[in-house]
Every structure is written in C-alpha cells, then in structure tokens.
Design an enzyme around this catalytic site. Structure first.
Site, PDB file in Angstrom:
ATOM      1  N   LYS A  81       0.854  -1.184   0.000  1.00  0.00           N
ATOM      2  CA  LYS A  81       0.000   0.000   0.000  1.00  0.00           C
ATOM      3  C   LYS A  81       0.892   1.236   0.000  1.00  0.00           C
ATOM      4  O   LYS A  81       1.934   1.249   0.656  1.00  0.00           O
ATOM      5  CB  LYS A  81      -0.896  -0.035   1.243  1.00  0.00           C
ATOM      6  CG  LYS A  81      -1.851   1.125   1.387  1.00  0.00           C
ATOM      7  CD  LYS A  81      -2.719   0.951   2.635  1.00  0.00           C
ATOM      8  CE  LYS A  81      -3.716   2.070   2.833  1.00  0.00           C
ATOM      9  NZ  LYS A  81      -4.554   1.876   4.022  1.00  0.00           N
ATOM     10  N   SER A 156      -9.553   1.726   3.372  1.00  0.00           N
ATOM     11  CA  SER A 156      -8.775   2.514   2.445  1.00  0.00           C
ATOM     12  C   SER A 156      -7.764   1.712   1.621  1.00  0.00           C
ATOM     13  O   SER A 156      -7.307   2.200   0.598  1.00  0.00           O
ATOM     14  CB  SER A 156      -8.027   3.589   3.228  1.00  0.00           C
ATOM     15  OG  SER A 156      -7.102   3.001   4.128  1.00  0.00           O
ATOM     16  N   SER A 180      -9.467  -0.674   7.528  1.00  0.00           N
ATOM     17  CA  SER A 180      -8.981  -0.548   6.147  1.00  0.00           C
ATOM     18  C   SER A 180      -8.332  -1.774   5.540  1.00  0.00           C
ATOM     19  O   SER A 180      -8.008  -1.770   4.357  1.00  0.00           O
ATOM     20  CB  SER A 180      -7.997   0.608   6.059  1.00  0.00           C
ATOM     21  OG  SER A 180      -8.715   1.801   5.935  1.00  0.00           O
TER      22      SER A 180
END
Ligand code: GLN
Length: 487
Positions: A81, A156, A180
């Site tokens: 990420k 997210s 997330s």
C-alpha cells in the site's frame, strides 16, 4: 516479456515448486506483470517496479540453483500500500501533497520481507492518507472491484485488496486504522488480517492515527497470512510501541492446530446482529453460520453491547484528533507540496501549500480533529471519547476472559456502487461500525471470505480475539475456512 504458464495457489506450494525446479521466480514475476498489464483498468497499482522485480527474481533463481538456503518468503510477490516506505521508491499516500516524494528509508516490514527473499512488485492505490472506506478518495483515481467494475473495492487499502482478488500479486500489505484491511478484504472476497496493536512495527508507515494504525495482510488463504505475519511481526528498536512478546511460529503451529480440531467458545454482540443498518442478506448468512457452528460443537453466546452506537463517533473523534497533529508535518516546508503562487506571508504560504496539497476528505478530518482538540471543546469531545475507549477496553477484557473469539459481520453492506455513498459522509462512516472496535481496543481481527450475495458480490465474517492471540485467531479461521469448503 514472455507469457509463461504459472498458477498460484499458496506460498507453500510455490516454494515446493521452486525447490523441485517446476517453476522459477522469474516465471512468477512475468506471470504477475502480465496480469497487472491486463488489469490496468482496475487502477490497483500506482507504480509497478517491473525491471527491478525481474532482476531480483533472476538473482533469487541463481542463488537457489547455487544451493543457497531459501528464505521463508523466497520469491514471494508482494504489493505494498502506498503508505509503506520502500527506500528509493515513490511514496505518496495517494495524495497530491506527496506527489514525487521518494522514501528515504525502508519500513521495518519491508526490511523483514526483503530479508526473507520477497519480491516487491509495486505500490498500491488507496484512499488519501488512508482515510476512507471506498477508495474513492485517492488523488490518483478510484480503484475498481474486480468482481464488478461498477462497484468500489472498499477502503482505504482498496488497491491492495483488489491486487490479491484479481491475482496481481501473491499477498499485499495494507494498513488498518479502523477497518482498512478487513473491510476491503470483505468487499473483494479475500483474507484480511489486522494484527493486535503492537504486533507489527509501524516504523516506516505513514501515520494516520498512531494509537490505532496497524499494518495488515491480504492473502488468498490463512497459511499465507500466517507465514507473512511470522516474518513481519515482533520487537523493533525503531518503534517502542511494538510488543516485546515473542513471535510464535504461526505457520508451523497452524498445522498442529489442524490436527487438534478444537471446539471454541465464541460470542457475538446481540446489538451488532440486530442493528437496523445491517443488510438482511448479511444478517442471515451470519446467523446461519452461528447455527452451523453450534451444530459442530462450538458454543456461540449472544452478549450485550450497549456501547455499539458509540464506537463510530469515538473512533472519528480520536482518529481525527491524532490525524490533525500527525499531518501537521505536511506544510510544504518540512514535507510536501509547495505552491508555485507568489505569497509574501509565511502563514499564507502554509495555507496555500496545505489547501492545494490535501484532498477534501483529509482537510475535513484535519479540521474536525483540530476542533475536538481546541480548548473550549476538548472536554466535551476528546476527553469523553477517551473515556469511552477506556470502557471499551474493559468490555474487551471481560469478553476475552470468558470467550476465545468474537464473531461479527465486517461491514453492514457488501461492495456498493461507485459514487453511491459519496454524498453521505455519515453513511460512509457507519460502514466502519463493525471494524473500529478492534482498533479502539487494540485486538486482532480477521475477515474471512465465506459468502456471496445474490448479485454475486463477496462478503464474509469477522473474527476477533484477545490481544496477541493471533495464533488462536488464525487456527480458528483456518478451521472455519476448511469447514466451509475454502482452502
Ligand atoms: N474507513 C475508516 C476511515 O475512513 C478506516 C480507515 C483505515 O482503517 N485507515 O477512517
């Protein structure tokens, strides 16, 4: 690039294939690069480290053929990420604020992945500064769910979830401050593990809310998550909040757990299953599963949780407060975007840099956080929220004195349509109702992809256990996945 026959089922099988010369790291990298190229419309990767991944694969292949010992993640293809530092590589938190920024050091998790032979294939799209539940708040565009391109992947860590869902890498690392990892895993039909607070070092993770943030793992199966967890967990001189408690050999002990086939004492929050916002399809699936677990000999007890309606407000008060201070470093001087407009005054300069660099959601949260910390409102909001956090921790202790694990939905709905909830912040924030508890009290949570809606969208259940009881959580998860016919 040459097309090669390669299929991925699990890290263990892959390592066995490598050892017996049935495949190579280079073949694996080529396979995933091809998949990434075929699936660019998903917008899962912000950058692919193509050349570098091929070179590293070749090096690993040479070393292995020369008889060098293989690391636990030898040739394993990992996505990161875009909030995890990888030295010399772009790092933007999907924000214009950090456009063009390059990481100057490796996150501890990156060091540990590389030490065990992993190949990092690229950095993945997410909501800006990890704030969001749909991946629509990225400065680099939304990510699409591979099961239905009109739907969001969750957030997210949307890019990291979709990458595993669409077979663009073997495993991904995301971050989970309030769900997330677990919620996008749920929306995309993959495993998402958020370990206990303090299990994994946060050194090199861009901070959103430091007392909540935890790096998590996306995988297609439980043994892979266990293996990665084993590699990246454990004490670190660079992060004093990491637990000193030794890291168990999760992947080996998981196998022992399979032989044991233990009966568990499970519980669920009555108010969670009866919540009016919960999609009936999800409620029914979870209720049926509870019946099935009972029939298999586990006990599943409904327990009261009067504080359920407080968890989301408490989470948003505390995390925005932490975010407002954490993000103050992005002022265009210490870090981040600098305006090209001419300004004479220093305050004006900061303002311009920050208003141009940050997106709408991030600005909203910084303002909210500044507000709840301000002198007149501190006691009414921040102090109250801390008190509730304390009560939640006590509740959690009480629960895990009696039960092995809590079972719940991951989210009140499955993957929704792009744009569907964008105008309604309250509804978007309510999507976190089942996940924030684990972050508020620091316990581990995992999302297991067990079901599909009648529209064919994946969803699953969440399991939570006591702090640092990852082994028990993984063993139970593994047992459940097996009994539901998943590998
Ligand atoms: N959806 C939550 C939020 O917007 C969770 C974010 C996260 O875990 N990083 O805050």
């Amino acid at each position: 690039m040459i097309a090669v026959l390669f299929s991925f089922t699990s890290i263990e099988t892959y390592l066995d294939d490598l050892q017996h010369h049935r495949t190579s790291c280079e073949a694996a990298v080529n396979h995933f690069l091809l998949r990434i190229a075929e699936k660019t419309h998903l917008n899962a990767f912000l950058e692919v480290f193509e050349e570098e991944a091929i070179q590293r694969a070749k090096m690993l292949d040479h070393q292995r053929r020369d008889g060098a010992p293989m690391g636990k993640l030898h040739g394993v293809i990992v996505g990161l990420k875009d909030v995890i530092s990888y030295r010399g590589h772009g790092l933007t938190a999907s924000s214009n604020m950090l456009k063009g920024y390059e990481a100057v050091y490796n996150a501890t998790v990156v060091e540990r992945l590389l030490e065990e032979g992993a190949i990092i294939i690229g950095r993945q799209n997410c909501d800006e500064f990890a704030m969001g539940s749909s991946n629509e708040h990225s400065a680099y565009g939304a990510v699409l769910n591979d099961a239905d391109n009109n739907r969001v992947p969750g957030g997210s860590s949307g890019g990291s979830a979709v990458s595993v869902q669409a077979g663009l890498c073997m495993v991904s690392l995301g971050s989970d401050t309030g769900g997330s990892v677990r919620q996008p895993a749920d929306f995309c039909g993959v495993i998402g593990l958020k370990p206990s607070y303090g299990r994994i070092s946060r050194y090199g993770l861009i901070a959103y809310a430091s007392t909540f943030d935890q790096i998590g793992i996306f995988s297609t199966n439980i043994p892979d998550a266990a293996r990665v967890l084993e590699v990246i967990s454990g004490a670190d001189d660079m992060d004093s909040t990491v637990s000193q408690s030794p890291v168990e050999a999760y992947s080996q002990l998981l196998k022992a757990g399979r032989r044991e086939d233990k009966r568990y004492k499970l519980a669920y929050f009555k108010q969670a299953l009866e919540h009016p916002g919960l999609d009936p399809e999800i409620k029914n699936a979870v209720s049926d599963l509870i019946d099935k677990l009972r029939a298999e000999g586990h006990t599943v007890t409904p327990i009261e949780f009067e504080l359920l309606d407080y968890v989301v407000p408490t989470y948003y008060v505390l995390t925005t407060a932490e975010a407002s201070t954490n993000l103050s470093r992005y002022d265009g001087v210490k870090f981040g975007h600098q305006t090209t407009q001419k300004v004479d005054d220093l305050t004006e300069f900061y303002k311009k840099n920050r208003s141009e660099g940050f997106g709408k959601e991030v600005k909203k949260r910084i303002m909210l956080g500044t507000f709840v910390l301000s002198a007149f409102y501190f006691d009414a909001y921040f102090a109250k929220a801390q008190q509730i956090r304390q009560l939640l921790s006590e509740k959690s202790k009480e629960i895990f004195n009696k039960y092995d694990a809590l079972i719940s939905p991951n989210a009140p709905c499955s993957a929704f349509k792009l744009g569907e909830k964008q105008g309604d912040a309250t509804e978007m924030y309510l999507a976190d109702i089942y996940t924030v508890f684990a972050n508020l009290v620091g316990i581990p949570g995992i999302s297991l992809p067990l079901f599909h809606t009648k529209d064919g969208m994946p969803f699953g259940i969440q399991l939570m256990s006591d702090q640092l009881k990852e082994l028990s959580l993984l063993t139970l998860s593994d047992q459940l996945m097996q009994s539901e016919g998943k590998h």
